[in-house]
Each structure stands twice: as structure tokens, then as C-alpha cells.
Write a protein that holds these residues in place. Structure first.
Motif, PDB file in Angstrom:
ATOM      1  N   ARG A 170       0.762  -1.109   0.057  1.00 25.62           N
ATOM      2  CA  ARG A 170       0.112   0.116  -0.029  1.00 25.62           C
ATOM      3  C   ARG A 170       0.842   1.081  -0.194  1.00 25.62           C
ATOM      4  O   ARG A 170       0.340   2.267  -0.202  1.00 25.62           O
ATOM      5  N   SER A 171       2.193   1.101   0.124  1.00 24.83           N
ATOM      6  CA  SER A 171       3.133   2.307   0.281  1.00 24.83           C
ATOM      7  C   SER A 171       2.756   3.149   1.172  1.00 24.83           C
ATOM      8  O   SER A 171       2.545   4.502   0.985  1.00 24.83           O
ATOM      9  N   GLU A 172       2.305   2.773   2.566  1.00 21.26           N
ATOM     10  CA  GLU A 172       1.921   3.632   3.478  1.00 21.26           C
ATOM     11  C   GLU A 172       2.422   3.121   5.001  1.00 21.26           C
ATOM     12  O   GLU A 172       2.523   2.045   5.053  1.00 21.26           O
ATOM     13  N   LEU A 173       2.584   3.943   5.934  1.00 21.31           N
ATOM     14  CA  LEU A 173       2.872   3.351   7.306  1.00 21.31           C
ATOM     15  C   LEU A 173       1.264   2.717   7.910  1.00 21.31           C
ATOM     16  O   LEU A 173       0.459   3.205   7.537  1.00 21.31           O
ATOM     17  N   TRP A 174       1.668   1.818   8.740  1.00 20.18           N
ATOM     18  CA  TRP A 174       0.478   1.258   9.324  1.00 20.18           C
ATOM     19  C   TRP A 174       1.089   0.803  10.712  1.00 20.18           C
ATOM     20  O   TRP A 174       2.039   0.287  11.052  1.00 20.18           O
ATOM     21  N   ASN A 175       0.025   1.069  11.784  1.00 17.76           N
ATOM     22  CA  ASN A 175       0.066   0.735  13.259  1.00 17.76           C
ATOM     23  C   ASN A 175      -0.644  -0.634  13.429  1.00 17.76           C
ATOM     24  O   ASN A 175      -1.802  -0.666  13.017  1.00 17.76           O
ATOM     25  N   LYS A 176       0.160  -1.656  13.732  1.00 17.17           N
ATOM     26  CA  LYS A 176      -0.570  -2.908  13.937  1.00 17.17           C
ATOM     27  C   LYS A 176      -1.465  -2.830  15.129  1.00 17.17           C
ATOM     28  O   LYS A 176      -1.462  -2.481  15.949  1.00 17.17           O
ATOM     29  N   GLY A 177      -2.554  -3.335  14.568  1.00 21.10           N
ATOM     30  CA  GLY A 177      -3.816  -3.446  15.440  1.00 21.10           C
ATOM     31  C   GLY A 177      -4.831  -2.414  15.747  1.00 21.10           C
ATOM     32  O   GLY A 177      -5.774  -2.066  16.343  1.00 21.10           O
ATOM     33  N   ALA A 178      -4.424  -1.075  14.847  1.00 16.83           N
ATOM     34  CA  ALA A 178      -5.059   0.028  14.805  1.00 16.83           C
ATOM     35  C   ALA A 178      -6.434  -0.114  14.533  1.00 16.83           C
ATOM     36  O   ALA A 178      -7.379   0.472  15.334  1.00 16.83           O
ATOM     37  N   THR A 179      -6.983  -0.927  13.859  1.00 12.85           N
ATOM     38  CA  THR A 179      -8.422  -1.303  13.399  1.00 12.85           C
ATOM     39  C   THR A 179      -8.868  -2.473  14.105  1.00 12.85           C
ATOM     40  O   THR A 179     -10.002  -2.413  14.043  1.00 12.85           O
ATOM     41  N   SER A 180      -7.861  -3.417  13.844  1.00  8.36           N
ATOM     42  CA  SER A 180      -8.197  -4.778  14.529  1.00  8.36           C
ATOM     43  C   SER A 180      -8.607  -4.739  16.047  1.00  8.36           C
ATOM     44  O   SER A 180      -9.289  -5.725  16.563  1.00  8.36           O
ATOM     45  N   GLY A 181      -7.606  -4.299  16.642  1.00  7.52           N
ATOM     46  CA  GLY A 181      -7.633  -4.063  18.135  1.00  7.52           C
ATOM     47  C   GLY A 181      -6.508  -4.944  18.596  1.00  7.52           C
ATOM     48  O   GLY A 181      -6.300  -5.204  19.658  1.00  7.52           O
ATOM     49  N   HIS A 182      -5.908  -5.686  17.623  1.00  5.97           N
ATOM     50  CA  HIS A 182      -4.999  -6.800  17.899  1.00  5.97           C
ATOM     51  C   HIS A 182      -3.377  -6.264  17.985  1.00  5.97           C
ATOM     52  O   HIS A 182      -2.671  -6.494  17.072  1.00  5.97           O
ATOM     53  N   THR A 183      -3.320  -5.483  18.791  1.00  7.59           N
ATOM     54  CA  THR A 183      -2.097  -4.652  18.974  1.00  7.59           C
ATOM     55  C   THR A 183      -0.949  -5.439  19.705  1.00  7.59           C
ATOM     56  O   THR A 183      -1.219  -6.314  19.889  1.00  7.59           O
ATOM     57  N   GLN A 184       0.182  -4.693  19.310  1.00  6.29           N
ATOM     58  CA  GLN A 184       1.496  -5.418  19.833  1.00  6.29           C
ATOM     59  C   GLN A 184       2.284  -4.376  20.692  1.00  6.29           C
ATOM     60  O   GLN A 184       2.810  -3.511  20.207  1.00  6.29           O
ATOM     61  N   ARG A 185       2.257  -4.476  21.972  1.00  8.66           N
ATOM     62  CA  ARG A 185       2.863  -3.622  22.728  1.00  8.66           C
ATOM     63  C   ARG A 185       4.401  -4.056  22.887  1.00  8.66           C
ATOM     64  O   ARG A 185       4.888  -5.446  23.175  1.00  8.66           O
ATOM     65  N   ILE A 186       5.509  -3.277  22.574  1.00  9.98           N
ATOM     66  CA  ILE A 186       6.785  -3.676  22.311  1.00  9.98           C
ATOM     67  C   ILE A 186       7.439  -3.844  23.839  1.00  9.98           C
ATOM     68  O   ILE A 186       7.534  -2.812  24.603  1.00  9.98           O
ATOM     69  N   VAL A 187       8.036  -4.987  23.904  1.00  9.88           N
ATOM     70  CA  VAL A 187       8.467  -5.430  25.093  1.00  9.88           C
ATOM     71  C   VAL A 187      10.129  -5.257  24.953  1.00  9.88           C
ATOM     72  O   VAL A 187      10.722  -4.730  26.226  1.00  9.88           O
ATOM     73  N   ALA A 188      10.605  -5.684  23.839  1.00 12.02           N
ATOM     74  CA  ALA A 188      12.164  -5.509  23.782  1.00 12.02           C
ATOM     75  C   ALA A 188      12.334  -5.167  22.279  1.00 12.02           C
ATOM     76  O   ALA A 188      11.594  -5.743  21.524  1.00 12.02           O
ATOM     77  N   MET A 189      13.429  -4.821  21.913  1.00 12.68           N
ATOM     78  CA  MET A 189      13.786  -4.530  20.313  1.00 12.68           C
ATOM     79  C   MET A 189      15.389  -4.967  20.256  1.00 12.68           C
ATOM     80  O   MET A 189      16.183  -4.366  21.190  1.00 12.68           O
ATOM     81  N   HIS A 190      15.686  -5.786  19.342  1.00 10.00           N
ATOM     82  CA  HIS A 190      17.026  -6.240  19.178  1.00 10.00           C
ATOM     83  C   HIS A 190      17.362  -6.115  17.712  1.00 10.00           C
ATOM     84  O   HIS A 190      16.467  -6.078  16.678  1.00 10.00           O
ATOM     85  N   TYR A 191      18.571  -6.071  17.490  1.00  9.60           N
ATOM     86  CA  TYR A 191      19.036  -6.160  16.066  1.00  9.60           C
ATOM     87  C   TYR A 191      20.065  -7.055  15.793  1.00  9.60           C
ATOM     88  O   TYR A 191      20.915  -7.518  17.006  1.00  9.60           O
ATOM     89  N   ASP A 192      20.242  -7.817  14.615  1.00 14.97           N
ATOM     90  CA  ASP A 192      21.370  -8.757  14.502  1.00 14.97           C
ATOM     91  C   ASP A 192      22.687  -8.302  14.196  1.00 14.97           C
ATOM     92  O   ASP A 192      23.105  -7.017  14.168  1.00 14.97           O
TER      93      ASP A 192
END
Length: 229
Positions: free
Chosen positions: A61-83
Motif C-alpha cells: 500500500r506504500s503507507e505506514l501502518w500501526n499494527k492493530g489500529a483497526t482490529s484491536g490486535h495490538t502489539q506492545r513492544i517489550v524489547a527490540m534487538h538487531y542482528d
């Protein structure tokens, strides 16, 4: 993040692809199940850090999207890592509801057949070096049931009835363990202990606690005991 980089520092060091994107693997922080793969750009990474929930860049869609913004199935970030190469992110989340748009707990539901050694490995995991692999698998299955609520499943019934029902079952199974031990019946004790462990793990998922947190508490107590001896 593992080396303590700020989002600004990380943004400068990530190896963005030619489209300015980096793949982000999303993992359930409690069950350790891999939920989905999406892509982030600089803006979605910044929004994720700022909001504490996952933001991605939709390539279709070439756009930003916030996971769960419409479905309510949100993802609260606990931690983030990089390889180690700096070209992939791992985002550990507290997932609300299913992660997949199909209603499945994880997007990775299709299994590839015919891989040499895969069936033997799956059937013999209890004989592997990890004696507690079954607990890991059970935790993932309970997390799946919690998210998907399949009709007719006993775990769905427990979650739908709520914490009081789950606590009642924990109490009943605890009593059964005591009776089996008093009867000196190890076969009965094995079965009742299995029932108790299952219901305890359902309770942990209901309350949002992972086995990792229980293990850390046990480790903390063990280390305190060693330090005081």
C-alpha cells in the motif's frame, strides 16, 4: 536493545535496503512463538519507539501502518534487538489477540513437508538436550489458544470462563496431586501433576506472565541462598 543503542544511533547504523526498509521479525515475548515478518523504515521505527507499539511500512500500500489500529490486535513492544549484521530487527511484543489477518495466532501456520529429519526431530524432542522442550511447546500452544479461541477447545472454555474458573481448576488439581501422593500411587501422581502444570500455565497466560519470569524468580532465590550460605 542488547548494546544499549538509542533509536537515533540504531537508525544510522542499520543497513537499510535500496527501498529504505529493514525486515522486522515479531516474536511473542511470553511464548517465544514467531508471529509475523514485516518491514520498517526510518519513520516507522521512530514511531514504534515513541508509541511503544509496532509501526510498519506496507510495501503493497506504500503507507505506514500501526499494527492493530483497526482490529484491536495490538502489539506492545517489550524489547527490540538487531542482528550481528545490522540488517534485521527482532521485536518482542505483548500480543493482544491474533497476529495474523486470517485470525490465526501466528502468520506461520503453513508447514513444509518432506524435510529430511524433521519428523524424527519433532517426535524425539523429549530425548534431546532440552528436558523442558515440552513446556516450551505447551506454552506456545496455550498462547495460540488464548489468541484464537477455537470453538470446542478446552483451553478456550477456560479462558472464556475467566480467572475464577481457572483458579478453581488449579485448586482441584492441587488437591488431586496431594491425594495421589498420599496414596503412594506414582502413576496417578504423574497424571495429576501433568494436569496441575497445564492449568498453572493457563493461569500464567491469563495473568500475562511467562515461564521465563518464573524461572528468573527461581534463579534469583537460588542465587540469594548461595550468597547467604
Amino acid at each position: 536493545m542488547s548494546t544499549g543503542k538509542t533509536i537515533g544511533e540504531l537508525t544510522e547504523q542499520i543497513k537499510w535496503d535500496e527501498a529504505g526498509l529493514v525486515p522486522a521479525i515479531v516474536q511473542d515475548a511470553k511464548s517465544k512463538e514467531v508471529l509475523m515478518l514485516a518491514y520498517m523504515n526510518r519513520e516507522s521505527l521512530a514511531l514504534s519507539a515513541e508509541s511503544g507499539t509496532t509501526w510498519f511500512w506496507s510495501r503493497s500500500r506504500s503507507e505506514l501502518w500501526n499494527k492493530g489500529a483497526t482490529s484491536g490486535h495490538t502489539q506492545r513492544i517489550v524489547a527490540m534487538h538487531y542482528d550481528c549484521d545490522g540488517d534485521t530487527l527482532l521485536v518482542r511484543v505483548d500480543q493482544t489477540g491474533p497476529a495474523c489477518h486470517t485470525g490465526a495466532y501466528s502468520c506461520f501456520t503453513g508447514e513444509v513437508a518432506g524435510i529430511k529429519g524433521a519428523e524424527e526431530g519433532a517426535s524425539s524432542f523429549q530425548q534431546s538436550g532440552d528436558r523442558f522442550a515440552m513446556l516450551n511447546q505447551l506454552e506456545a500452544t496455550i498462547a495460540e489458544r488464548y489468541a484464537e479461541r477455537p470453538e470446542g477447545a478446552y483451553t478456550t472454555y477456560l479462558f472464556e470462563k475467566g480467572v475464577d474458573k481457572i483458579l478453581k481448576k488449579v485448586g482441584e488439581e492441587t488437591a488431586e496431586v496431594i491425594i495421589a501422593a498420599k496414596n503412594q500411587d506414582n502413576d496417578e501422581l504423574r497424571c495429576e501433576t501433568s494436569d496441575l502444570l497445564f492449568h498453572l500455565m493457563v493461569l500464567l497466560r491469563e495473568r500475562g506472565l511467562s515461564l521465563d519470569e518464573v524461572m528468573r524468580e527461581l534463579g534469583h532465590r537460588h542465587n540469594q541462598k548461595k550468597a547467604s550460605s
